[in-house]
Each structure stands twice: as structure tokens, then as C-alpha cells.
Design a protein around this motif. Structure first.
Motif, PDB file in Angstrom:
ATOM      1  N   ARG A 121     112.570  41.289  76.107  1.00 43.37           N
ATOM      2  CA  ARG A 121     112.720  39.840  75.989  1.00 43.37           C
ATOM      3  C   ARG A 121     112.407  39.163  77.324  1.00 43.37           C
ATOM      4  O   ARG A 121     112.775  39.680  78.389  1.00 43.37           O
ATOM      5  CB  ARG A 121     114.150  39.475  75.569  1.00 43.37           C
ATOM      6  N   PRO A 122     111.728  38.005  77.295  1.00 45.95           N
ATOM      7  CA  PRO A 122     111.436  37.272  78.537  1.00 45.95           C
ATOM      8  C   PRO A 122     112.716  36.937  79.291  1.00 45.95           C
ATOM      9  O   PRO A 122     113.753  36.647  78.692  1.00 45.95           O
ATOM     10  CB  PRO A 122     110.739  35.999  78.044  1.00 45.95           C
ATOM     11  N   GLY A 158     115.547  39.946  79.411  1.00 48.16           N
ATOM     12  CA  GLY A 158     115.540  41.222  80.104  1.00 48.16           C
ATOM     13  C   GLY A 158     115.979  42.391  79.245  1.00 48.16           C
ATOM     14  O   GLY A 158     115.772  43.555  79.607  1.00 48.16           O
ATOM     15  N   LEU A 159     116.617  42.100  78.098  1.00 43.66           N
ATOM     16  CA  LEU A 159     117.029  43.169  77.195  1.00 43.66           C
ATOM     17  C   LEU A 159     115.861  43.566  76.299  1.00 43.66           C
ATOM     18  O   LEU A 159     114.917  42.811  76.089  1.00 43.66           O
ATOM     19  CB  LEU A 159     118.217  42.723  76.331  1.00 43.66           C
ATOM     20  N   TRP A 160     115.942  44.771  75.767  1.00 44.65           N
ATOM     21  CA  TRP A 160     114.904  45.258  74.861  1.00 44.65           C
ATOM     22  C   TRP A 160     115.274  44.934  73.423  1.00 44.65           C
ATOM     23  O   TRP A 160     116.464  44.763  73.098  1.00 44.65           O
ATOM     24  CB  TRP A 160     114.695  46.757  75.047  1.00 44.65           C
ATOM     25  N   GLU A 161     114.292  44.860  72.555  1.00 46.25           N
ATOM     26  CA  GLU A 161     114.542  44.510  71.160  1.00 46.25           C
ATOM     27  C   GLU A 161     113.470  45.114  70.268  1.00 46.25           C
ATOM     28  O   GLU A 161     112.456  45.650  70.752  1.00 46.25           O
ATOM     29  CB  GLU A 161     114.549  42.992  70.984  1.00 46.25           C
ATOM     30  N   HIS A 197     100.149  45.965  71.288  1.00 43.05           N
ATOM     31  CA  HIS A 197     100.242  45.511  72.668  1.00 43.05           C
ATOM     32  C   HIS A 197     101.020  44.202  72.699  1.00 43.05           C
ATOM     33  O   HIS A 197     101.217  43.564  71.662  1.00 43.05           O
ATOM     34  CB  HIS A 197      98.842  45.303  73.267  1.00 43.05           C
ATOM     35  N   GLY A 198     101.470  43.805  73.871  1.00 44.26           N
ATOM     36  CA  GLY A 198     102.219  42.557  73.996  1.00 44.26           C
ATOM     37  C   GLY A 198     101.279  41.370  73.940  1.00 44.26           C
ATOM     38  O   GLY A 198     100.882  40.833  74.975  1.00 44.26           O
ATOM     39  N   PRO A 223     106.324  42.686  77.780  1.00 43.12           N
ATOM     40  CA  PRO A 223     106.189  44.125  77.991  1.00 43.12           C
ATOM     41  C   PRO A 223     106.604  44.886  76.725  1.00 43.12           C
ATOM     42  O   PRO A 223     107.594  44.538  76.077  1.00 43.12           O
ATOM     43  CB  PRO A 223     107.166  44.415  79.135  1.00 43.12           C
ATOM     44  N   VAL A 224     105.857  45.908  76.350  1.00 46.18           N
ATOM     45  CA  VAL A 224     106.205  46.775  75.219  1.00 46.18           C
ATOM     46  C   VAL A 224     106.046  48.219  75.660  1.00 46.18           C
ATOM     47  O   VAL A 224     105.290  48.518  76.596  1.00 46.18           O
ATOM     48  CB  VAL A 224     105.324  46.498  73.977  1.00 46.18           C
ATOM     49  N   CYS A 225     106.764  49.106  75.003  1.00 43.70           N
ATOM     50  CA  CYS A 225     106.582  50.527  75.292  1.00 43.70           C
ATOM     51  C   CYS A 225     106.978  51.365  74.083  1.00 43.70           C
ATOM     52  O   CYS A 225     107.755  50.930  73.227  1.00 43.70           O
ATOM     53  CB  CYS A 225     107.378  50.955  76.529  1.00 43.70           C
ATOM     54  N   TRP A 226     106.396  52.560  74.035  1.00 45.18           N
ATOM     55  CA  TRP A 226     106.689  53.522  72.978  1.00 45.18           C
ATOM     56  C   TRP A 226     107.691  54.536  73.529  1.00 45.18           C
ATOM     57  O   TRP A 226     107.492  55.091  74.607  1.00 45.18           O
ATOM     58  CB  TRP A 226     105.423  54.252  72.547  1.00 45.18           C
TER      59      TRP A 226
END
Length: 311
Positions: free
Chosen positions: A24-25, A32-35, A96-97, A102-105
Motif C-alpha cells: 500500500r502507498p 506501507g502494509l502489504w495486501e 506488475h504494479g 510495489p508487488v512481489c511473488w
């Protein structure tokens, strides 16, 4: 009447089993948290269509295969939020973002290393839990436990709950360690159905509580392992499980069983009604087998838990 905010989210898996998460932006709520990617469902819009639209906008992918995973309701004085989570197991394009995020696997087992909003906790559980949960039945000897376990693993079972009411604590501990020798090298999770005290003594990763032990539980932190589940047979027990921070539950009996013929079966309609108001992954239990898996998912279950189906 409180307004409903309907949100679709996706647990996206690639062919190696990794899951896509997005950050998250920093300037947004819970920044800053992931979702898990997704967005709001418009009025009258099918959830599958909303999810496909959001993932195209956010990640630049075209969904080709998806199914419901878990629905998580949250009720507030002025509104209700329904988090509708789907599992996407096939898509076209390279994720992709697309909006700069930012994204990740990541592999499912390392999801705990990332910080998510509290509302995502049930999704994190559902993303890692299997469709089939084997509960062991009684046998004549420890050797027979091993034989039946190996036969179940050959059918694709990868999560086992050791239920052995006929054994004392010492015998149970011996059997647990014996079966761990089979499960650990095969990456099969072996849970226990016993007291909190013994589960901690065994350093078990997963403890399943009977409904009586659930009601006696004071706090989630009593159990030191990663996964805590519980047997539920009523709405009150389901509410208690949610309040105590249990990770998932079994709800039974869905259908009539030969072992408890005196207990009225819920039926799929009542099962679905109870699951609809639950914020945890729920396994359907009671009179079910492999052929019932599709029905269980249709009515909101994580999957099925069973003894005779695989034991």
C-alpha cells in the motif's frame, strides 16, 4: 439501514505456487502494509467481473480462471464491509504494479514475514490452508496408524489432525513423534487434537480444540504454535472462536453421520447461513467425502474435514 461496501480481493497464484502481494502507498490508510490486490465492486456488478476489472487496472493481467475462496463480513454502526476473496490460478500477461505500487511473488509459508492489515488475517489463513483436512480414526496399533497415514498421503492429503482419544498422554506423545517421522520429510503438517498443555509440550505447530476446550480457552497466546483451530457445533461456539483469535474452525455435522446418529444434521443451507457471518475459514465436517468437496466450496467452506473419506 447501514450501507454495504463490497470489496473484491484476489489470492493470485503462479504455476510454482507463489502468491502475489502488493504494498500500500505510504500516504494512504495503513500505508506501507502489504495486501491482496483488488477493489470495490460497483452496484449490480458481478464479483468476478469486478475482480477482473480491478486486476487489469492494477496489475495488467487478464484473469482466465478464478473461484471464490472466502467471504469476510465486518459490521460497523454506519456501514457493513464484505470482503469477497477469490483465488486466481490462471491469467494472461505479466503481473506488475501498473499503478506504481510495489508487488512481489512469495511462497505461502513466508507470508507471515510480511505486515498486513488486521482485516487480512483470515485471508492469510485461507491462502495457506488445504481443501482437505484428514482427521485420524481409531486403529488397533501404532503400526496401523502408519499404514493408514501413508495411504492417505498417497491420495494427496497434506494436512493431518491426530485424533486418538483412546490413548493416554504418554502413548499419544509416542504416536505423534512416530508419525512426525513420516510427515516432516514429506512437507505434511501434522496437527494434534489434545490439551493446550500437551500440545505445547510436543511443540506442535497445529492444535485443534474440542468445543469444550475452546470454551475453556482464556487467550490465544496459551498455545505457542502457529495454527489454532476448533470444533464448533453452534453459532455461540463460532462467535467464541472468532473472539479468541482461532485461525480456522470445523462446523458439524453438515450431514447425518453413523457415529453420531442422534445429532441433527445442519444441512447445506444452514451451513451456508452460518458461514456467511463468520470471519474465519470454515471446514465442513460430518458425513462428507471427496465427492462433496465441490458442494462444500459452493456453500462457502474452505474445504472438508473427514475421517472415513481418507482413513
Amino acid at each position: 439501514m447501514a450501507r454495504l461496501i463490497h470489496v473484491a480481493a484476489a489470492v493470485i497464484r503462479d504455476r510454482s505456487g507463489r502468491i502475489l502481494i502488493a504494498r500500500r502507498p505510504d500516504d494512504k490508510h495503513q500505508g506501507g502494509l502489504w495486501e491482496f490486490p483488488g477493489g470495490k465492486v460497483e452496484a449490480g456488478e458481478p464479483v468476478a467481473d469486478a475482480l477482473a476489472r480491478e486486476l487489469k487496472e492494477e496489475l495488467g493481467i487478464q484473469v482466465t480462471s478464478a473461484r471464490p475462496l472466502i467471504r469476510i463480513p465486518h459490521h460497523y454502526p454506519d456501514k457493513s464491509v464484505l470482503l469477497d476473496v477469490w483465488e486466481v490460478d490462471d491469467f494472461k500477461g505479466e503481473a506488475h504494479g501498473a499503478e506504481g505500487q510495489p508487488v512481489c511473488w512469495v511462497m505461502p509459508d513466508v507470508l507471515d514475514d510480511y505486515a498486513f492489515p488486521a482485516a487480512n488475517t483470515p485471508i492469510l489463513a485461507a491462502a495457506r490452508l488445504p481443501e482437505r483436512l484428514l482427521i485420524t480414526g481409531a486403529t488397533a496399533s501404532c503400526g496401523e496408524y502408519e499404514e493408514r497415514l501413508l495411504a492417505a498421503l498417497a491420495q494427496g492429503i497434506d494436512w493431518v489432525m491426530l485424533r486418538a482419544k483412546n490413548l493416554n498422554d504418554e502413548q499419544y506423545a509416542h504416536l505423534y513423534h512416530q508419525l512426525q517421522v513420516i510427515c516432516t520429510p514429506r512437507n505434511v503438517r501434522l496437527g494434534v487434537n489434545t490439551s493446550v498443555k500437551q500440545a505445547n509440550s510436543l511443540e506442535a505447530e497445529h492444535l485443534h480444540l474440542t468445543s469444550a476446550r475452546l470454551l475453556a480457552l482464556t487467550d490465544r497466546t496459551e498455545f505457542k504454535g502457529r495454527w489454532l483451530s476448533a470444533s464448533c457445533h453452534s453459532l455461540e461456539q463460532m462467535e467464541w472462536a472468532q473472539a479468541k483469535g482461532v485461525d480456522f474452525i470445523t462446523l458439524s455435522p453438515v450431514l447425518a453421520t453413523s457415529t453420531h446418529p442422534e445429532t441433527p444434521a445442519l444441512g447445506w443451507a444452514a451451513f451456508a447461513e452460518r458461514v456467511a457471518e463468520c470471519t474465519l475459514p470454515v471446514y465442513a465436517l460430518g458425513g462428507l467425502g471427496e465427492a462433496d468437496l465441490a458442494s462444500a466450496r459452493q456453500y462457502g467452506a474452505q474445504g472438508i474435514a473427514a475421517i472415513s473419506a481418507w482413513w
